[in-house]
Write a protein that holds these residues in place. Structure first.
Motif, PDB file in Angstrom:
ATOM      1  N   ASN A   1      13.721  -0.428   2.459  1.00 23.66           N
ATOM      2  CA  ASN A   1      12.322  -0.004   2.385  1.00 23.66           C
ATOM      3  C   ASN A   1      11.483  -0.713   3.428  1.00 23.66           C
ATOM      4  O   ASN A   1      10.609  -0.113   4.033  1.00 23.66           O
ATOM      5  N   GLN A   2      11.747  -1.988   3.653  1.00 25.20           N
ATOM      6  CA  GLN A   2      10.996  -2.736   4.650  1.00 25.20           C
ATOM      7  C   GLN A   2      11.286  -2.195   6.040  1.00 25.20           C
ATOM      8  O   GLN A   2      10.406  -2.115   6.874  1.00 25.20           O
ATOM      9  N   GLN A   3      12.518  -1.804   6.312  1.00 24.31           N
ATOM     10  CA  GLN A   3      12.875  -1.267   7.612  1.00 24.31           C
ATOM     11  C   GLN A   3      12.208   0.084   7.825  1.00 24.31           C
ATOM     12  O   GLN A   3      11.785   0.413   8.919  1.00 24.31           O
ATOM     13  N   GLN A   4      12.104   0.901   6.792  1.00 19.69           N
ATOM     14  CA  GLN A   4      11.518   2.223   6.911  1.00 19.69           C
ATOM     15  C   GLN A   4      10.004   2.157   7.034  1.00 19.69           C
ATOM     16  O   GLN A   4       9.406   3.010   7.668  1.00 19.69           O
ATOM     17  N   ALA A   5       9.393   1.172   6.437  1.00 16.57           N
ATOM     18  CA  ALA A   5       7.936   1.070   6.421  1.00 16.57           C
ATOM     19  C   ALA A   5       7.453   0.168   7.558  1.00 16.57           C
ATOM     20  O   ALA A   5       6.914  -0.900   7.336  1.00 16.57           O
ATOM     21  N   VAL A   6       7.645   0.607   8.797  1.00  9.49           N
ATOM     22  CA  VAL A   6       7.202  -0.159   9.948  1.00  9.49           C
ATOM     23  C   VAL A   6       5.678  -0.218   9.916  1.00  9.49           C
ATOM     24  O   VAL A   6       5.017   0.811   9.793  1.00  9.49           O
ATOM     25  N   CYS A   7       5.139  -1.396   9.977  1.00  5.51           N
ATOM     26  CA  CYS A   7       3.689  -1.640   9.919  1.00  5.51           C
ATOM     27  C   CYS A   7       3.087  -1.142   8.603  1.00  5.51           C
ATOM     28  O   CYS A   7       1.876  -0.942   8.512  1.00  5.51           O
ATOM     29  N   GLY A   8       3.917  -0.961   7.598  1.00  5.84           N
ATOM     30  CA  GLY A   8       3.445  -0.459   6.306  1.00  5.84           C
ATOM     31  C   GLY A   8       2.447  -1.375   5.635  1.00  5.84           C
ATOM     32  O   GLY A   8       1.442  -0.917   5.085  1.00  5.84           O
ATOM     33  N   LYS A   9       2.695  -2.673   5.673  1.00  4.47           N
ATOM     34  CA  LYS A   9       1.780  -3.619   5.038  1.00  4.47           C
ATOM     35  C   LYS A   9       0.414  -3.564   5.703  1.00  4.47           C
ATOM     36  O   LYS A   9      -0.621  -3.530   5.037  1.00  4.47           O
ATOM     37  N   GLU A  10       0.410  -3.512   7.020  1.00  2.32           N
ATOM     38  CA  GLU A  10      -0.847  -3.456   7.761  1.00  2.32           C
ATOM     39  C   GLU A  10      -1.612  -2.165   7.439  1.00  2.32           C
ATOM     40  O   GLU A  10      -2.827  -2.185   7.259  1.00  2.32           O
ATOM     41  N   ALA A  11      -0.890  -1.069   7.327  1.00  2.00           N
ATOM     42  CA  ALA A  11      -1.526   0.216   7.016  1.00  2.00           C
ATOM     43  C   ALA A  11      -2.109   0.209   5.606  1.00  2.00           C
ATOM     44  O   ALA A  11      -3.240   0.653   5.389  1.00  2.00           O
ATOM     45  N   ILE A  12      -1.362  -0.300   4.640  1.00  2.00           N
ATOM     46  CA  ILE A  12      -1.836  -0.369   3.254  1.00  2.00           C
ATOM     47  C   ILE A  12      -3.047  -1.291   3.148  1.00  2.00           C
ATOM     48  O   ILE A  12      -4.026  -0.963   2.465  1.00  2.00           O
ATOM     49  N   ASP A  13      -2.987  -2.435   3.818  1.00  2.00           N
ATOM     50  CA  ASP A  13      -4.123  -3.362   3.788  1.00  2.00           C
ATOM     51  C   ASP A  13      -5.382  -2.698   4.327  1.00  2.00           C
ATOM     52  O   ASP A  13      -6.468  -2.848   3.757  1.00  2.00           O
ATOM     53  N   LEU A  14      -5.258  -1.947   5.416  1.00  2.00           N
ATOM     54  CA  LEU A  14      -6.407  -1.254   5.997  1.00  2.00           C
ATOM     55  C   LEU A  14      -6.932  -0.188   5.043  1.00  2.00           C
ATOM     56  O   LEU A  14      -8.139  -0.080   4.810  1.00  2.00           O
ATOM     57  N   LEU A  15      -6.044   0.619   4.470  1.00  2.00           N
ATOM     58  CA  LEU A  15      -6.473   1.662   3.534  1.00  2.00           C
ATOM     59  C   LEU A  15      -7.169   1.071   2.315  1.00  2.00           C
ATOM     60  O   LEU A  15      -8.202   1.592   1.869  1.00  2.00           O
ATOM     61  N   ASN A  16      -6.634  -0.023   1.789  1.00  2.00           N
ATOM     62  CA  ASN A  16      -7.266  -0.672   0.641  1.00  2.00           C
ATOM     63  C   ASN A  16      -8.628  -1.250   1.008  1.00  2.00           C
ATOM     64  O   ASN A  16      -9.567  -1.196   0.220  1.00  2.00           O
ATOM     65  N   CYS A  17      -8.754  -1.768   2.212  1.00  2.00           N
ATOM     66  CA  CYS A  17     -10.034  -2.298   2.672  1.00  2.00           C
ATOM     67  C   CYS A  17     -11.082  -1.195   2.735  1.00  2.00           C
ATOM     68  O   CYS A  17     -12.204  -1.345   2.267  1.00  2.00           O
ATOM     69  N   VAL A  18     -10.704  -0.053   3.292  1.00  2.00           N
ATOM     70  CA  VAL A  18     -11.626   1.076   3.424  1.00  2.00           C
ATOM     71  C   VAL A  18     -12.039   1.593   2.047  1.00  2.00           C
ATOM     72  O   VAL A  18     -13.169   2.041   1.855  1.00  2.00           O
ATOM     73  N   ALA A  19     -11.145   1.498   1.068  1.00  2.00           N
ATOM     74  CA  ALA A  19     -11.426   2.002  -0.276  1.00  2.00           C
ATOM     75  C   ALA A  19     -12.309   1.055  -1.091  1.00  2.00           C
ATOM     76  O   ALA A  19     -12.879   1.466  -2.102  1.00  2.00           O
ATOM     77  N   GLN A  20     -12.426  -0.190  -0.677  1.00  2.00           N
ATOM     78  CA  GLN A  20     -13.192  -1.178  -1.443  1.00  2.00           C
ATOM     79  C   GLN A  20     -14.684  -0.887  -1.398  1.00  2.00           C
ATOM     80  O   GLN A  20     -15.209  -0.345  -0.428  1.00  2.00           O
ATOM     81  N   SER A  21     -15.337  -1.263  -2.475  1.00  2.00           N
ATOM     82  CA  SER A  21     -16.790  -1.172  -2.530  1.00  2.00           C
ATOM     83  C   SER A  21     -17.316  -2.530  -2.961  1.00  2.00           C
ATOM     84  O   SER A  21     -16.865  -3.059  -3.981  1.00  2.00           O
ATOM     85  N   PRO A  22     -18.182  -3.137  -2.215  1.00  2.00           N
ATOM     86  CA  PRO A  22     -18.812  -2.644  -0.997  1.00  2.00           C
ATOM     87  C   PRO A  22     -17.839  -2.690   0.191  1.00  2.00           C
ATOM     88  O   PRO A  22     -16.909  -3.485   0.230  1.00  2.00           O
ATOM     89  N   TYR A  23     -18.096  -1.825   1.125  1.00  2.00           N
ATOM     90  CA  TYR A  23     -17.283  -1.688   2.329  1.00  2.00           C
ATOM     91  C   TYR A  23     -17.598  -2.823   3.294  1.00  2.00           C
ATOM     92  O   TYR A  23     -18.752  -3.032   3.659  1.00  2.00           O
ATOM     93  N   ASP A  24     -16.575  -3.573   3.703  1.00  2.00           N
ATOM     94  CA  ASP A  24     -16.740  -4.687   4.643  1.00  2.00           C
ATOM     95  C   ASP A  24     -16.210  -4.247   6.008  1.00  2.00           C
ATOM     96  O   ASP A  24     -15.019  -4.341   6.294  1.00  2.00           O
ATOM     97  N   GLN A  25     -17.114  -3.742   6.825  1.00  2.00           N
ATOM     98  CA  GLN A  25     -16.727  -3.166   8.114  1.00  2.00           C
ATOM     99  C   GLN A  25     -16.023  -4.176   9.009  1.00  2.00           C
ATOM    100  O   GLN A  25     -15.033  -3.835   9.666  1.00  2.00           O
ATOM    101  N   GLU A  26     -16.495  -5.397   9.044  1.00  2.00           N
ATOM    102  CA  GLU A  26     -15.881  -6.409   9.911  1.00  2.00           C
ATOM    103  C   GLU A  26     -14.446  -6.719   9.487  1.00  2.00           C
ATOM    104  O   GLU A  26     -13.546  -6.821  10.321  1.00  2.00           O
ATOM    105  N   LYS A  27     -14.233  -6.849   8.183  1.00  2.00           N
ATOM    106  CA  LYS A  27     -12.885  -7.120   7.673  1.00  2.00           C
ATOM    107  C   LYS A  27     -11.962  -5.938   7.993  1.00  2.00           C
ATOM    108  O   LYS A  27     -10.845  -6.123   8.460  1.00  2.00           O
ATOM    109  N   CYS A  28     -12.448  -4.726   7.756  1.00  2.00           N
ATOM    110  CA  CYS A  28     -11.627  -3.538   8.009  1.00  2.00           C
ATOM    111  C   CYS A  28     -11.330  -3.378   9.497  1.00  2.00           C
ATOM    112  O   CYS A  28     -10.220  -2.986   9.872  1.00  2.00           O
TER     113      CYS A  28
END
Length: 70
Positions: A6-33
């Motif tokens: 799964n780790q091999q298949q999900a190249v940059c998966g952690k980074e993508a999930i972290d970004l998506l979760n950041c965008v979904a958070q309220s309040p939105y922290d533009q600098e962090k995202c």
């Protein structure tokens, strides 16, 4: 073994999930995202990723076609 596959298949998966979760958070922290976006971009460039896809969609298509054949 599945975990390493799964780790091999999900190249940059952690980074993508972290970004998506950041965008979904309220309040939105533009600098962090934006920082997470830069990290994802760096990973994509370093690993030479050309395209992303969702593995679950592929499995669903395979499962449904397998059911039709039975």
């Amino acid at each position: 073994m599945e975990t390493s596959q799964n780790q091999q298949q999900a190249v940059c998966g952690k980074e993508a999930i972290d970004l998506l979760n950041c965008v979904a958070q309220s309040p939105y922290d533009q600098e962090k995202c934006f920082s997470l976006l830069q990290g994802l971009r760096e990973c994509i460039v370093n690993k030479k990723v050309k395209k992303f896809s969702l593995a679950e969609q592929t499995r669903e298509h395979g499962d449904s076609s397998g059911k039709k054949q039975n």
